[in-house]
Write an enzyme that holds these catalytic residues in place. Structure first.
Site, mmCIF file in Angstrom:
data_model
loop_
_atom_site.group_PDB
_atom_site.id
_atom_site.type_symbol
_atom_site.label_atom_id
_atom_site.label_comp_id
_atom_site.label_asym_id
_atom_site.label_seq_id
_atom_site.Cartn_x
_atom_site.Cartn_y
_atom_site.Cartn_z
ATOM 1 N N GLU A 1 0.838 -1.203 0.000
ATOM 2 C CA GLU A 1 0.000 0.000 0.000
ATOM 3 C C GLU A 1 0.876 1.258 0.000
ATOM 4 O O GLU A 1 0.754 2.129 0.867
ATOM 5 C CB GLU A 1 -0.985 -0.025 1.180
ATOM 6 C CG GLU A 1 -1.953 -1.185 1.071
ATOM 7 C CD GLU A 1 -3.126 -1.158 2.041
ATOM 8 O OE1 GLU A 1 -3.211 -0.259 2.887
ATOM 9 O OE2 GLU A 1 -3.985 -2.061 1.930
ATOM 10 N N GLU B 1 -4.762 -8.839 -0.310
ATOM 11 C CA GLU B 1 -5.500 -8.562 0.938
ATOM 12 C C GLU B 1 -6.975 -8.489 0.575
ATOM 13 O O GLU B 1 -7.385 -7.599 -0.198
ATOM 14 C CB GLU B 1 -5.044 -7.254 1.603
ATOM 15 C CG GLU B 1 -3.705 -7.373 2.291
ATOM 16 C CD GLU B 1 -3.321 -6.150 3.103
ATOM 17 O OE1 GLU B 1 -4.216 -5.452 3.608
ATOM 18 O OE2 GLU B 1 -2.099 -5.892 3.210
HETATM 19 O O1 AHR Z 1 -4.832 -6.237 7.051
HETATM 20 C C1 AHR Z 1 -4.753 -5.089 7.823
HETATM 21 C C2 AHR Z 1 -4.143 -3.915 7.066
HETATM 22 O O2 AHR Z 1 -4.972 -3.531 6.012
HETATM 23 C C3 AHR Z 1 -2.818 -4.143 6.418
HETATM 24 O O3 AHR Z 1 -1.757 -4.017 7.290
HETATM 25 C C4 AHR Z 1 -2.784 -3.062 5.378
HETATM 26 O O4 AHR Z 1 -1.994 -3.411 4.263
HETATM 27 C C5 AHR Z 1 -4.218 -2.855 5.019
HETATM 28 O O5 AHR Z 1 -4.578 -1.526 4.986
#
Ligand code: AHR
Length: 523
Positions: free
Chosen positions: A196, A327
């Protein structure tokens, strides 16, 4: 035509079904039109140093009274082995861009204590580091997906970490690895270059990140001789966090004309089912309205993957670069009484249905989506496993990942059906979803989700190109959409056998409301 009637035993699953007349749905599975491979990597996991995701959830230390192997919980390992976890992404997440790998090697009592500023501001003991992660991956039979620090690290630091892990020649770093207990080079299957980077990973513009990407891609090398050629480490660039395609345009445009000196094999995308920020939906104690809102939100994954894939197709028509949804999952309000920075939530039947819908989307886009990582593996967000000291419980989402194991590396087979509609208030959802695949042994697998929370469905399926000898199936459902498994009642949401009738190339079965059913058909 040979007619075979196969009927397995009807068990208590039906006890939860209300007495509603089932609508009939015709479904057709055509084996002559096999599609892309469903890459096993779409069933990947994510384990971040966040709350009890690692400490207590995976790592208890060798001196713990909780049964462990070299500090890693035996119960958690056994549960994960059953999922055939293809890869584990580590150490973050946002944590990755704060992580300095040297803090996590060497004698346990000499490890430095640092802070975890993103997640609760707690002390990070660094007792779980590179060797412990590689041990975990080895114990569960998986592969390492390492995210290197682009935000607060340097290309040199990342390059040295990779040399430390993968060099087979006796460099100083490789000898240090041997001194720390592992003479052989580790295998690193996947390398995430940042996380990110548009937000917690450094607030970069796409162009700034692109410059970093080129440098990291060039210098952060894998030296393991066993990883030459087809076994090469796949490099994954940071991608967007929503359906916006500007970031993807920048990276993929550069990729199209890339020099020999840098390369990527994947572009990540993050997408949580959250409805709106900050996460406010409860993970327990909800009804059909919240169930429908969350499922509507999760189905937006289809649009996101379609949009990002279209941009990738423009610059990479041969689909060399995978779209890596590294994610995904439901993100709800923290459970009352927990540290909000630990992202603790319950996991219900709704999450199981949500998981099946996302996995189905990934499978349907298997030509481009070749990797995905649910957030997260243990105790955090939409977890597979929840622990509390010596106790462990498997979540409804775990059950879906277990039921879908046969889809790993199977060949996608198209299914056509009229999904119909389930309407709740102003929300309309498809009432049905389904995927099919053929595994290496020739078995056909069919997964069908009935989203309707009250009404069953009678499925009548035409199987084109297969007249199965036998059929078996299992269904995951529960009394309520918000039913959960707890330490006291761990079997509230567990799969039960379902009766399947097969006659020639026709199949019939009844789907319970709010259920996911997986059928296997043997030729
Ligand atoms: O999964 C939790 C968080 O969500 C992670 O650390 C981040 O990459 C995302 O914003």
């Amino acid at each position: 035509m040979r007619a075979v009637l196969v009927c397995s035993i009807l068990i208590a699953a039906a006890a939860t079904a209300p007495a509603v007349a089932a609508e009939k749905v015709q479904l057709s599975v055509d084996l002559s039109k096999a599609g892309a491979k469903i890459d096993r990597n779409i069933f990947g996991q994510f384990a971040e140093h966040l709350g009890h995701g690692i400490y207590e959830g995976v790592w208890v230390g060798p001196d713990s009274t909780i049964p462990n192997t070299r500090g890693i919980r035996n119960d958690v390992v056994a549960a994960l082995r059953a999922l055939k976890v293809p890869n584990v992404r580590w150490p973050g997440g946002c944590f990755a861009d704060n992580y300095h790998w040297r803090n996590g090697i060497g004698p346990a009592d000499k490890r430095v204590q640092t802070l975890n500023p993103d997640w609760g501001g707690v002390i990070e003991p660094n007792t779980f580091g590179t060797h412990e992660f590689m041990d975990l991956v080895n114990q569960i039979g998986s592969e390492a997906y390492i995210s290197v620090n682009v935000g607060s690290g340097t290309p040199q630091e990342a390059a040295e970490w990779l040399e430390y892990m993968t060099a087979a020649q006796p460099t100083t770093l490789a000898r240090q690895r041997a001194t720390n207990g592992h003479a052989a080079a580790y295998k690193v299957g996947y390398l995430g270059i940042g996380n990110e980077s548009w937000a917690c990973g450094g607030n970069m513009t796409a162009d700034t990140y692109l410059s970093q990407l080129k440098i990291y891609s060039r210098f952060v090398r894998n030296y393991n001789p066993a990883q030459e050629g087809k076994q090469q480490m796949l490099k994954i660039a940071v991608g967007p966090g929503d359906a916006n395609t500007e970031w993807t345009e920048t990276i993929m445009k550069a990729y199209r004309n890339h020099e020999w000196s840098w390369d990527i094999h994947g572009l990540s995308v993050h997408s949580y089912t959250v409805v709106k920020w900050p996460p406010s939906y409860a993970s327990v104690g909800f009804g059909a309205a919240e169930y429908s809102q969350i499922l509507k939100s999760t189905l937006e994954m289809e649009d996101l993957v379609t949009k990002q894939s279209a941009v990738m197709d423009k610059y990479d028509p041969q689909k060399k670069v995978a779209l890596v949804v590294d994610e995904w999952g439901a993100w709800y309000a923290p459970l009352p009484g927990t540290n909000p920075g630990f992202l603790v939530q319950q996991n219900s039947l709704r999450d199981a249905i949500l998981a099946s819908l996302n996995l189905n989307i990934f499978a349907r886009h298997g030509d481009r989506v070749r990797m995905a990582n649910i957030a997260q593996m243990v105790n955090v967000l939409q977890a597979m496993i929840i622990t509390d000291k010596e106790k462990m419980v498997l979540t409804p989402t775990y059950q879906i990942f277990r039921m879908y194991v046969p889809f790993q590396d199977a060949t996608f087979v198209p299914v056509t059906f009229d999904a119909g509609t389930y309407t709740k208030g102003n929300i309309s959802l498809p009432r049905l979803d389904a995927i099919a695949a053929k595994d290496a042994s020739g078995k056909l697998w069919l997964a069908i989700t009935n989203l309707h929370p009250e009404e069953p469905v009678e499925i009548e399926a035409d199987l084109v190109g297969i007249a199965p000898k036998s059929a078996t199936g299992e269904t995951l459902t529960a009394p309520r959409v918000d039913s959960v498994n707890t330490f006291e009642a761990p079997n509230t949401v567990v799969p039960k056998p379902v009766p399947v009738k097969v006659q020639g190339s026709r199949l019939a079965l009844k789907l319970e409301p709010k259920s996911v059913t997986v059928i296997s058909l043997e030729q």
